[in-house]
Enzyme design. Sequence first.
Site, PDB file in Angstrom:
ATOM      1  N   ASP A  31       0.861  -1.181   0.000  1.00  0.00           N
ATOM      2  CA  ASP A  31       0.000   0.000   0.000  1.00  0.00           C
ATOM      3  C   ASP A  31       0.902   1.236   0.000  1.00  0.00           C
ATOM      4  O   ASP A  31       1.391   1.646  -1.048  1.00  0.00           O
ATOM      5  CB  ASP A  31      -0.905  -0.106   1.234  1.00  0.00           C
ATOM      6  CG  ASP A  31      -1.948   0.982   1.323  1.00  0.00           C
ATOM      7  OD1 ASP A  31      -2.298   1.565   0.291  1.00  0.00           O
ATOM      8  OD2 ASP A  31      -2.427   1.257   2.441  1.00  0.00           O
ATOM      9  N   LYS A  57      -1.118  -1.726  -4.679  1.00  0.00           N
ATOM     10  CA  LYS A  57      -1.986  -0.538  -4.721  1.00  0.00           C
ATOM     11  C   LYS A  57      -1.059   0.656  -4.951  1.00  0.00           C
ATOM     12  O   LYS A  57      -0.756   1.424  -4.042  1.00  0.00           O
ATOM     13  CB  LYS A  57      -2.692  -0.420  -3.355  1.00  0.00           C
ATOM     14  CG  LYS A  57      -4.067   0.188  -3.408  1.00  0.00           C
ATOM     15  CD  LYS A  57      -4.568   0.524  -2.013  1.00  0.00           C
ATOM     16  CE  LYS A  57      -5.229  -0.609  -1.295  1.00  0.00           C
ATOM     17  NZ  LYS A  57      -5.811  -0.180   0.016  1.00  0.00           N
TER      18      LYS A  57
HETATM   19  P1  IMP Z   1       1.864  -0.399   3.842  1.00  0.00           P
HETATM   20  O1  IMP Z   1       2.981  -0.287   4.845  1.00  0.00           O
HETATM   21  O2  IMP Z   1       1.014   0.838   3.796  1.00  0.00           O
HETATM   22  O3  IMP Z   1       2.323  -0.822   2.471  1.00  0.00           O
HETATM   23  O4  IMP Z   1       0.890  -1.434   4.460  1.00  0.00           O
HETATM   24  C1  IMP Z   1       0.703  -2.684   4.005  1.00  0.00           C
HETATM   25  C2  IMP Z   1      -0.202  -3.415   4.961  1.00  0.00           C
HETATM   26  O5  IMP Z   1      -1.419  -2.680   5.232  1.00  0.00           O
HETATM   27  C3  IMP Z   1      -0.625  -4.699   4.314  1.00  0.00           C
HETATM   28  O6  IMP Z   1       0.267  -5.737   4.628  1.00  0.00           O
HETATM   29  C4  IMP Z   1      -2.002  -4.910   4.873  1.00  0.00           C
HETATM   30  O7  IMP Z   1      -1.910  -5.602   6.101  1.00  0.00           O
HETATM   31  C5  IMP Z   1      -2.549  -3.533   5.136  1.00  0.00           C
HETATM   32  N1  IMP Z   1      -3.410  -3.083   4.022  1.00  0.00           N
HETATM   33  C6  IMP Z   1      -3.179  -2.111   3.142  1.00  0.00           C
HETATM   34  N2  IMP Z   1      -4.174  -1.956   2.260  1.00  0.00           N
HETATM   35  C7  IMP Z   1      -5.084  -2.900   2.579  1.00  0.00           C
HETATM   36  C8  IMP Z   1      -6.371  -3.280   2.015  1.00  0.00           C
HETATM   37  O8  IMP Z   1      -6.877  -2.733   1.015  1.00  0.00           O
HETATM   38  N3  IMP Z   1      -6.997  -4.306   2.634  1.00  0.00           N
HETATM   39  C9  IMP Z   1      -6.496  -4.965   3.715  1.00  0.00           C
HETATM   40  N4  IMP Z   1      -5.304  -4.640   4.259  1.00  0.00           N
HETATM   41  C10 IMP Z   1      -4.605  -3.624   3.706  1.00  0.00           C
END
Ligand code: IMP
Length: 190
Positions: free
Chosen positions: A115, A143
């Site tokens: 994300d 994403k």
């Molecule tokens: P990042 O550090 O923002 O890349 O976070 C990634 C983590 O956030 C993932 O491993 C998920 O656990 C959670 N996450 C991010 N987007 C989603 C989503 O659309 N659905 C469910 N979990 C998400």
Amino acid sequence: MSKTLTAQAHPSEFNNTNLEPLFSAEQIQARVAEIGREIARDYAGRDPLLIGVLKGACIFISDLLRATDLRLGVEFIAISSYGAAMRTSGEVRIVKDLDVAIEGRDIIVVEDIIDTGLTLSYLLANLHARGASSVKLVALLDKHERREREVPIDYVGFQIPDSFVVGYGLDYAERYRNLPYIAVVKDPNA
Ligand code: IMP
Ligand code: MG
């Protein structure tokens, strides 16, 4: 009691009307099989260690392992981001660490979704610092619009738009991890 009344008393979780299907179980299986074949080809003759990021990657890694015809090892790590306000600092915490040393190993991190990229940029740096000889990343979902920190994704299942998705391991407040498919949550407050 009629069947209709029974169904109303116990509504289906898998056919929940608040979910908009995005990728079917069949689409996911087909893509996971392709990724498994790519990894087996790229790592032929090596003995990589796959590290699954709990809990979200639990279903993905289970299927990916069986799609990867290779001598390999499996470990798990659990990471938690600090509260929402602190996420932008990129501060994350290992809540369950690896049980083994990874010095000299070829590591493949298996994650459900990238994300902002904050969690994985921390984890990849952490694994490099432990002396891994290589660290690659496989993510089922990307994403990309939301990225704050550049993270190299070596194998990606699907690109998705900026919406909140659940199923196939991904949760919304610990719910929906058990869906066999991936869906967008229509109304997060429902
Ligand atoms: P990042 O550090 O923002 O890349 O976070 C990634 C983590 O956030 C993932 O491993 C998920 O656990 C959670 N996450 C991010 N987007 C989603 C989503 O659309 N659905 C469910 N979990 C998400
Ligand atoms: Mg996760």
